[in-house]
Design a protein around this motif. Structure first.
Motif, short mmCIF file in Angstrom:
data_model
loop_
_atom_site.label_atom_id
_atom_site.label_comp_id
_atom_site.label_asym_id
_atom_site.label_seq_id
_atom_site.Cartn_x
_atom_site.Cartn_y
_atom_site.Cartn_z
N PHE A 52 42.32 47.16 34.25
CA PHE A 52 42.63 46.08 35.18
C PHE A 52 43.96 45.42 34.81
CE2 PHE A 52 42.68 41.51 35.97
CZ PHE A 52 42.53 41.48 37.35
N ALA A 53 44.15 45.11 33.54
CA ALA A 53 45.39 44.47 33.07
C ALA A 53 46.60 45.35 33.35
CB ALA A 53 45.29 44.15 31.58
N LYS A 54 46.47 46.64 33.07
CA LYS A 54 47.58 47.58 33.29
C LYS A 54 47.93 47.65 34.78
CE LYS A 54 48.85 52.31 31.98
NZ LYS A 54 49.19 53.07 33.14
N GLU A 55 46.91 47.77 35.63
CA GLU A 55 47.16 47.89 37.07
C GLU A 55 47.67 46.59 37.67
OE1 GLU A 55 43.75 49.60 39.01
OE2 GLU A 55 43.95 51.49 37.91
N TYR A 56 47.17 45.46 37.19
CA TYR A 56 47.67 44.16 37.66
C TYR A 56 49.18 44.07 37.37
CZ TYR A 56 48.32 39.06 37.88
OH TYR A 56 48.77 37.79 38.19
N VAL A 143 46.20 37.26 45.24
CA VAL A 143 46.32 38.45 46.09
C VAL A 143 46.48 39.71 45.23
CG1 VAL A 143 47.81 39.62 47.77
CG2 VAL A 143 47.21 37.21 48.09
N ILE A 144 47.23 39.61 44.14
CA ILE A 144 47.42 40.78 43.26
C ILE A 144 46.10 41.13 42.57
CG2 ILE A 144 48.61 41.61 41.19
CD1 ILE A 144 51.09 40.07 42.24
N VAL A 145 45.30 40.13 42.20
CA VAL A 145 43.97 40.43 41.63
C VAL A 145 43.13 41.18 42.67
CG1 VAL A 145 41.78 39.43 40.84
CG2 VAL A 145 43.94 38.49 40.01
N ALA A 146 43.10 40.69 43.89
CA ALA A 146 42.33 41.35 44.96
C ALA A 146 42.82 42.78 45.17
CB ALA A 146 42.44 40.55 46.25
N GLN A 147 44.12 42.96 45.18
CA GLN A 147 44.71 44.29 45.38
C GLN A 147 44.36 45.21 44.21
OE1 GLN A 147 49.01 44.31 45.50
NE2 GLN A 147 49.04 46.07 46.87
N THR A 148 44.44 44.68 43.00
CA THR A 148 44.12 45.47 41.80
C THR A 148 42.68 45.95 41.82
OG1 THR A 148 45.76 44.24 40.51
CG2 THR A 148 44.08 45.42 39.26
N LEU A 149 41.78 45.11 42.35
CA LEU A 149 40.36 45.47 42.42
C LEU A 149 40.05 46.39 43.61
CD1 LEU A 149 38.79 42.01 41.49
CD2 LEU A 149 39.10 44.00 40.00
N GLY A 150 41.08 46.71 44.40
CA GLY A 150 40.89 47.61 45.53
C GLY A 150 40.24 46.96 46.73
N LEU A 151 40.39 45.64 46.86
CA LEU A 151 39.76 44.92 47.96
C LEU A 151 40.65 44.94 49.20
CD1 LEU A 151 38.45 41.83 45.95
CD2 LEU A 151 37.29 43.99 46.42
N PHE A 191 42.62 25.36 43.65
CA PHE A 191 41.96 26.51 44.26
C PHE A 191 41.26 27.30 43.16
CE2 PHE A 191 45.68 25.54 46.77
CZ PHE A 191 45.27 25.68 48.08
N GLU A 192 40.18 27.97 43.53
CA GLU A 192 39.54 28.89 42.59
C GLU A 192 39.10 30.12 43.34
OE1 GLU A 192 36.04 29.08 39.16
OE2 GLU A 192 36.45 27.19 40.19
N PHE A 193 39.26 31.26 42.70
CA PHE A 193 38.90 32.55 43.29
C PHE A 193 37.98 33.27 42.33
CE2 PHE A 193 43.19 31.25 44.33
CZ PHE A 193 43.22 31.30 45.72
N LYS A 194 36.80 33.66 42.83
CA LYS A 194 35.83 34.38 42.00
C LYS A 194 35.66 35.78 42.55
CE LYS A 194 33.19 30.35 40.50
NZ LYS A 194 31.86 29.77 40.35
N PHE A 195 35.69 36.74 41.66
CA PHE A 195 35.49 38.15 42.00
C PHE A 195 34.34 38.64 41.13
CE2 PHE A 195 39.92 36.95 42.44
CZ PHE A 195 40.28 37.42 43.69
N GLU A 196 33.11 38.64 41.68
CA GLU A 196 31.92 38.96 40.90
C GLU A 196 31.40 40.34 41.26
OE1 GLU A 196 29.53 34.87 40.63
OE2 GLU A 196 30.36 35.22 42.64
N LEU A 197 31.20 41.16 40.24
CA LEU A 197 30.65 42.50 40.46
C LEU A 197 29.23 42.40 41.01
CD1 LEU A 197 31.94 44.39 37.32
CD2 LEU A 197 32.17 45.19 39.69
N THR A 198 28.94 43.21 42.03
CA THR A 198 27.60 43.18 42.61
C THR A 198 26.74 44.33 42.08
OG1 THR A 198 28.42 44.46 44.50
CG2 THR A 198 28.34 42.06 44.73
N LYS A 199 27.35 45.30 41.41
CA LYS A 199 26.61 46.46 40.87
C LYS A 199 26.87 46.59 39.39
CE LYS A 199 26.91 49.04 45.19
NZ LYS A 199 27.43 50.21 45.86
#
Length: 199
Positions: A52-56, A143-151, A191-199
Motif C-alpha cells: 500500500f505504501a509503495k503504491e500510494y 483521493v490517492i488512498v482511494a485510488q491506491t485501494l482500487g476504489l 474531515f475524516e475518511f475511513k476505509f474498512e476491509l469487509t472481508k
C-alpha cells in the motif's frame, strides 16, 4: 436560608462530580498503551501495508507530474510500531496552506490489517474559497488512498459530496472496503475518511 442551602447543595454536587472526574483521570493514566513492533504484525498484513505504501507513493509521484501539489510520501520502508493497534504511516502539515493530515493503518487484536483512516484538519470553511484550494492537499491525499485501494473514484467523490453537503457521514461499500466519509465538522475544516476491509 433557601439560597444558602441551594449554594451548599451546589458546592456538594460540584465536589462530588469533581471526585468522580479525579477517579476517572487516575483510571485513564493507569490504562497502558498497547505497543507492537511492525515486525510482529501478521506476515500477510505486513506485506499488504508495505505494498500500500509503495503504491500510494507511486500514484502520488504520477499525480505530481500532472498537477504540482505539496504532499508528502509515506516513508519507506514502513517501520513504525503500532500503538493501540494503530500505525501512523504518514503525518504532515500542508505545504501551501494552514492545516495537516494523518494517514493511519488500523489492525485488529490478531495484528491483522483491517483498514486505513485519513484525518484532515484545514482552515475553517468560512476561510476557504469556492474551489476549496485551502483543503486540496488533504482531499488529494484521500483521493490517492482511494485510488491506491482500487476504489471507484466516481463513487468516492459522490459520497464525499453528499457527506459534505449534509454536514454528515456517508458510507458505501466498494470492492472489499466499506468507505465512510465523515464531514460532521466541515465548518471547522475537519474531515475524516475511513476505509474498512469487509472481508
Amino acid at each position: 436560608m433557601k439560597k444558602v442551602l441551594l449554594l451548599l447543595l451546589a458546592v456538594m454536587l460540584v465536589g462530588c462530580s469533581g471526585e468522580g472526574t479525579e477517579k476517572k483521570k487516575e483510571a485513564d493514566v493507569k490504562k497502558e498503551v498497547v505497543t507492537v513492533k511492525f515486525e510482529e504484525v501478521d506476515t500477510e498484513s505486513k506485506a499488504t501495508v508495505e505494498k500500500f505504501a509503495k503504491e500510494y507513493n507511486e500514484k502520488l509521484t504520477l499525480f505530481k507530474q500532472v498537477q504540482p501539489i505539496g504532499l508528502d510520501m509515506i516513508p519507506e520502508p514502513v517501520t513504525n510500531e503500532l500503538k493501540d493497534f494503530s500505525q501512523v504511516l504518514l503525518e504532515a502539515d500542508f505545504k501551501e496552506y494552514k492545516g495537516h493530515y494523518k494517514l493511519v493503518a488500523k489492525y485488529n487484536k490478531d495484528k491483522k490489517i483491517i483498514g486505513y483512516n485519513l484525518s484532515v484538519q484545514g482552515l475553517p470553511e468560512k476561510e476557504v474559497n469556492d474551489e476549496g484550494d485551502e483543503w486540496a492537499e488533504g482531499m488529494t491525499s484521500a483521493v490517492i488512498v482511494a485510488q491506491t485501494l482500487g476504489l471507484d473514484l466516481g463513487k468516492f467523490t459522490e459520497s464525499l459530496a453528499k457527506a459534505e453537503e449534509n454536514r454528515d457521514t456517508h458510507s458505501y461499500t466498494d470492492s472489499t472496503y466499506k468507505v465512510t466519509n465523515l464531514c460532521t465538522e466541515v465548518d471547522a475544516g475537519k474531515f475524516e475518511f475511513k476505509f474498512e476491509l469487509t472481508k
